[in-house]
Design a protein around this motif. Structure first.
Motif, PDB file in Angstrom:
ATOM      1  N   MET A 162      83.463   3.466 -50.995  1.00 19.96           N
ATOM      2  CA  MET A 162      84.394   2.933 -50.005  1.00 19.96           C
ATOM      3  C   MET A 162      85.682   3.718 -50.071  1.00 19.96           C
ATOM      4  O   MET A 162      86.412   3.674 -51.055  1.00 19.96           O
ATOM      5  CB  MET A 162      84.677   1.446 -50.208  1.00 19.96           C
ATOM      6  N   ASP A 163      85.942   4.478 -49.009  1.00 21.39           N
ATOM      7  CA  ASP A 163      87.165   5.267 -48.870  1.00 21.39           C
ATOM      8  C   ASP A 163      87.897   4.708 -47.654  1.00 21.39           C
ATOM      9  O   ASP A 163      87.746   5.191 -46.537  1.00 21.39           O
ATOM     10  CB  ASP A 163      86.800   6.740 -48.684  1.00 21.39           C
ATOM     11  N   PHE A 164      88.671   3.649 -47.903  1.00 23.44           N
ATOM     12  CA  PHE A 164      89.266   2.872 -46.818  1.00 23.44           C
ATOM     13  C   PHE A 164      90.542   3.547 -46.329  1.00 23.44           C
ATOM     14  O   PHE A 164      91.653   3.243 -46.763  1.00 23.44           O
ATOM     15  CB  PHE A 164      89.548   1.440 -47.288  1.00 23.44           C
ATOM     16  N   ARG A 165      90.365   4.486 -45.420  1.00 24.37           N
ATOM     17  CA  ARG A 165      91.472   5.204 -44.786  1.00 24.37           C
ATOM     18  C   ARG A 165      90.930   5.821 -43.506  1.00 24.37           C
ATOM     19  O   ARG A 165      89.713   5.941 -43.318  1.00 24.37           O
ATOM     20  CB  ARG A 165      92.018   6.294 -45.701  1.00 24.37           C
ATOM     21  N   SER A 166      91.835   6.219 -42.623  1.00 27.25           N
ATOM     22  CA  SER A 166      91.410   6.895 -41.409  1.00 27.25           C
ATOM     23  C   SER A 166      90.661   8.172 -41.765  1.00 27.25           C
ATOM     24  O   SER A 166      91.165   9.005 -42.508  1.00 27.25           O
ATOM     25  CB  SER A 166      92.637   7.229 -40.548  1.00 27.25           C
ATOM     26  N   GLY A 167      89.428   8.307 -41.260  1.00 21.18           N
ATOM     27  CA  GLY A 167      88.586   9.443 -41.600  1.00 21.18           C
ATOM     28  C   GLY A 167      87.711   9.209 -42.805  1.00 21.18           C
ATOM     29  O   GLY A 167      86.808  10.007 -43.077  1.00 21.18           O
ATOM     30  N   GLY A 168      87.936   8.124 -43.531  1.00 26.03           N
ATOM     31  CA  GLY A 168      87.124   7.811 -44.703  1.00 26.03           C
ATOM     32  C   GLY A 168      85.828   7.109 -44.323  1.00 26.03           C
ATOM     33  O   GLY A 168      85.585   6.777 -43.157  1.00 26.03           O
ATOM     34  N   GLU A 169      84.998   6.852 -45.338  1.00 24.65           N
ATOM     35  CA  GLU A 169      83.694   6.240 -45.106  1.00 24.65           C
ATOM     36  C   GLU A 169      83.434   5.127 -46.109  1.00 24.65           C
ATOM     37  O   GLU A 169      83.922   5.177 -47.243  1.00 24.65           O
ATOM     38  CB  GLU A 169      82.568   7.282 -45.239  1.00 24.65           C
ATOM     39  N   THR A 170      82.647   4.144 -45.666  1.00 26.74           N
ATOM     40  CA  THR A 170      82.027   3.174 -46.557  1.00 26.74           C
ATOM     41  C   THR A 170      80.523   3.341 -46.436  1.00 26.74           C
ATOM     42  O   THR A 170      79.980   3.366 -45.336  1.00 26.74           O
ATOM     43  CB  THR A 170      82.441   1.739 -46.195  1.00 26.74           C
ATOM     44  N   HIS A 171      79.847   3.478 -47.580  1.00 24.10           N
ATOM     45  CA  HIS A 171      78.390   3.645 -47.617  1.00 24.10           C
ATOM     46  C   HIS A 171      77.837   2.512 -48.479  1.00 24.10           C
ATOM     47  O   HIS A 171      78.265   2.334 -49.618  1.00 24.10           O
ATOM     48  CB  HIS A 171      78.050   5.014 -48.218  1.00 24.10           C
ATOM     49  N   PHE A 184      86.112   1.421 -36.631  1.00 23.13           N
ATOM     50  CA  PHE A 184      85.091   2.108 -37.410  1.00 23.13           C
ATOM     51  C   PHE A 184      83.827   2.281 -36.578  1.00 23.13           C
ATOM     52  O   PHE A 184      83.537   1.497 -35.680  1.00 23.13           O
ATOM     53  CB  PHE A 184      84.765   1.349 -38.706  1.00 23.13           C
ATOM     54  N   ILE A 185      83.103   3.349 -36.879  1.00 24.12           N
ATOM     55  CA  ILE A 185      81.782   3.588 -36.289  1.00 24.12           C
ATOM     56  C   ILE A 185      80.753   3.158 -37.317  1.00 24.12           C
ATOM     57  O   ILE A 185      80.752   3.641 -38.452  1.00 24.12           O
ATOM     58  CB  ILE A 185      81.598   5.070 -35.912  1.00 24.12           C
ATOM     59  N   ASN A 186      79.876   2.263 -36.921  1.00 24.54           N
ATOM     60  CA  ASN A 186      78.863   1.712 -37.809  1.00 24.54           C
ATOM     61  C   ASN A 186      77.508   2.321 -37.461  1.00 24.54           C
ATOM     62  O   ASN A 186      77.142   2.404 -36.283  1.00 24.54           O
ATOM     63  CB  ASN A 186      78.816   0.191 -37.650  1.00 24.54           C
ATOM     64  N   SER A 187      76.770   2.752 -38.481  1.00 22.19           N
ATOM     65  CA  SER A 187      75.455   3.360 -38.277  1.00 22.19           C
ATOM     66  C   SER A 187      74.524   2.944 -39.403  1.00 22.19           C
ATOM     67  O   SER A 187      74.965   2.622 -40.513  1.00 22.19           O
ATOM     68  CB  SER A 187      75.545   4.892 -38.279  1.00 22.19           C
ATOM     69  N   PHE A 188      73.224   2.975 -39.129  1.00 20.39           N
ATOM     70  CA  PHE A 188      72.245   2.913 -40.201  1.00 20.39           C
ATOM     71  C   PHE A 188      72.180   4.283 -40.854  1.00 20.39           C
ATOM     72  O   PHE A 188      72.477   5.314 -40.228  1.00 20.39           O
ATOM     73  CB  PHE A 188      70.875   2.500 -39.667  1.00 20.39           C
ATOM     74  N   SER A 189      71.789   4.307 -42.129  1.00 18.89           N
ATOM     75  CA  SER A 189      71.750   5.580 -42.837  1.00 18.89           C
ATOM     76  C   SER A 189      70.656   5.538 -43.893  1.00 18.89           C
ATOM     77  O   SER A 189      69.986   4.524 -44.092  1.00 18.89           O
ATOM     78  CB  SER A 189      73.108   5.868 -43.485  1.00 18.89           C
ATOM     79  N   ASN A 190      70.511   6.657 -44.586  1.00 19.59           N
ATOM     80  CA  ASN A 190      69.646   6.676 -45.756  1.00 19.59           C
ATOM     81  C   ASN A 190      70.514   6.668 -47.009  1.00 19.59           C
ATOM     82  O   ASN A 190      71.749   6.602 -46.932  1.00 19.59           O
ATOM     83  CB  ASN A 190      68.706   7.884 -45.728  1.00 19.59           C
ATOM     84  N   GLU A 191      69.869   6.771 -48.176  1.00 16.27           N
ATOM     85  CA  GLU A 191      70.618   6.671 -49.421  1.00 16.27           C
ATOM     86  C   GLU A 191      71.589   7.832 -49.601  1.00 16.27           C
ATOM     87  O   GLU A 191      72.615   7.702 -50.273  1.00 16.27           O
ATOM     88  CB  GLU A 191      69.648   6.612 -50.606  1.00 16.27           C
ATOM     89  N   ALA A 192      71.273   8.974 -48.964  1.00 17.96           N
ATOM     90  CA  ALA A 192      72.154  10.136 -49.066  1.00 17.96           C
ATOM     91  C   ALA A 192      73.365  10.041 -48.136  1.00 17.96           C
ATOM     92  O   ALA A 192      74.279  10.856 -48.217  1.00 17.96           O
ATOM     93  CB  ALA A 192      71.367  11.405 -48.760  1.00 17.96           C
TER      94      ALA A 192
END
Length: 318
Positions: free
Chosen positions: A199-208, A236-244
């Motif tokens: 979790m990189d909670f900033r503009s441009g960051g990601e949560t996986h 935020f843009i939400n997507s399904f993903s894989n483990e990578a």
């Protein structure tokens, strides 16, 4: 002799009508208006000839953590020719704020692109020089770049919307969205366990993160954050993903949108916090948009369960 002006042009990747909406709807323009790092608080926006738009631009914080400067602005609309052109007078409430006239023209280039031209029509060469020294050219270029980025990542179909009120102060609700250990306690459908890998909670960051049920392989997802205004809003843009962390198709529909753009807004009154979530597919096919719009009832049920889990978590004594 023609009046001095500053002219800035950019090709924006969206149809002209959508670009016009970005200029004339407060829910959109607040997210991109102004140079990089600036945010806006809009107190009034009356888009009609003679109507007034009042807003405060909040400058970015200093490198030493000092608060940014607030700039109080007003715009009074003089001409509106939807969706092609607008003209307005611009000024501010402080005595040193420059006043000038401006116009925005939108030219349809076809292929869902629009040429946007912003012209500042100035009273003198001296005023032009002052605005250039102040950074008006760079600021205008950054503003149109932010418009392009925002409209490219804003739903172009019918949006899903849901709200919920929580018996908890805003600061506590914000922590639940922004801290990984708290986020893992409530996000996702009822009955699943959530593991936050990053979790990189900033503009441009990601949560996986991964959602898991007993006896079932984990289902991975990710957020990519846009603008975050502390204790006010999260994009935020939400997507399904894989483990990578690679974006993947949803496990339940082959034509579910790969990317869903969401905006969550927060407000507090008398110790109770209300959030509103609005989302829709971006860069989606017609089949994907149709699939998304056809599942609003199930999304209402799903988010209702998720928000019920958030409320239960907020009511626990830590």
């Amino acid at each position: 002799m023609e009046s001095p002006e500053i002219a800035i042009t950019r090709t924006v990747h969206a149809p002209r009508q959508r670009v016009w909406d970005m200029f004339t709807q407060a829910e959109h323009i607040q997210h991109w208006w102004g140079p990089n790092g600036f945010t806006n608080t809009i107190s009034a926006m009356d888009v009609r000839v003679g109507g007034l738009w009042r807003y405060v631009m909040h400058g970015p914080a200093g490198a030493d953590g000092s608060p940014g400067t607030d700039y109080t602005n007003w715009i009074r609309y003089a001409e509106l020719e939807a969706p092609a052109r607008m003209a307005y007078a611009h000024g501010g409430d402080d005595p040193e704020h420059a006043e000038f006239h401006a116009e925005v023209t939108l030219q349809d280039l076809g292929d869902s692109t629009t040429q946007v031209t912003l012209r500042l029509l100035l009273a003198s060469a001296e005023q032009r020089a002052q605005l250039v020294e102040f950074g008006a050219v760079q600021g205008g270029e950054q503003t149109l770049a932010r418009l392009d980025a925002y409209v490219s990542a804003t739903p172009d179909a019918q949006c899903f919307a849901i709200g919920h009120s929580f018996p908890a102060p805003l600061a506590q609700v914000w922590q639940a969205w922004s801290e990984p250990a708290r986020f893992a306690q409530w996000w996702g459908p009822a009955g699943c366990a959530v593991q936050v890998k990053k979790m990189d909670f900033r503009s441009g960051g990601e949560t996986h993160y991964a959602m898991a049920w007993p006896g079932v392989p984990p289902m991975w997802g990710k957020f990519v954050y846009g603008q975050i205004v502390p204790q006010q809003s999260i994009e935020f843009i939400n997507s399904f993903s894989n483990e990578a962390g690679d974006i993947t198709r949803a496990p339940f529909f082959d034509d579910w949108p790969l990317r869903v753009f969401n905006t969550v807004t927060f407000s507090e009154q008398a110790g109770q916090t209300t959030i509103s979530l609005r989302g829709g597919p971006i860069q989606a096919t017609e089949a994907e948009r149709s699939r998304f719009a056809g599942h609003f009832d199930s999304m209402t049920q799903g988010f209702g369960g998720t928000f019920a889990q958030l409320e239960a978590y907020l009511l626990r004594k830590e």
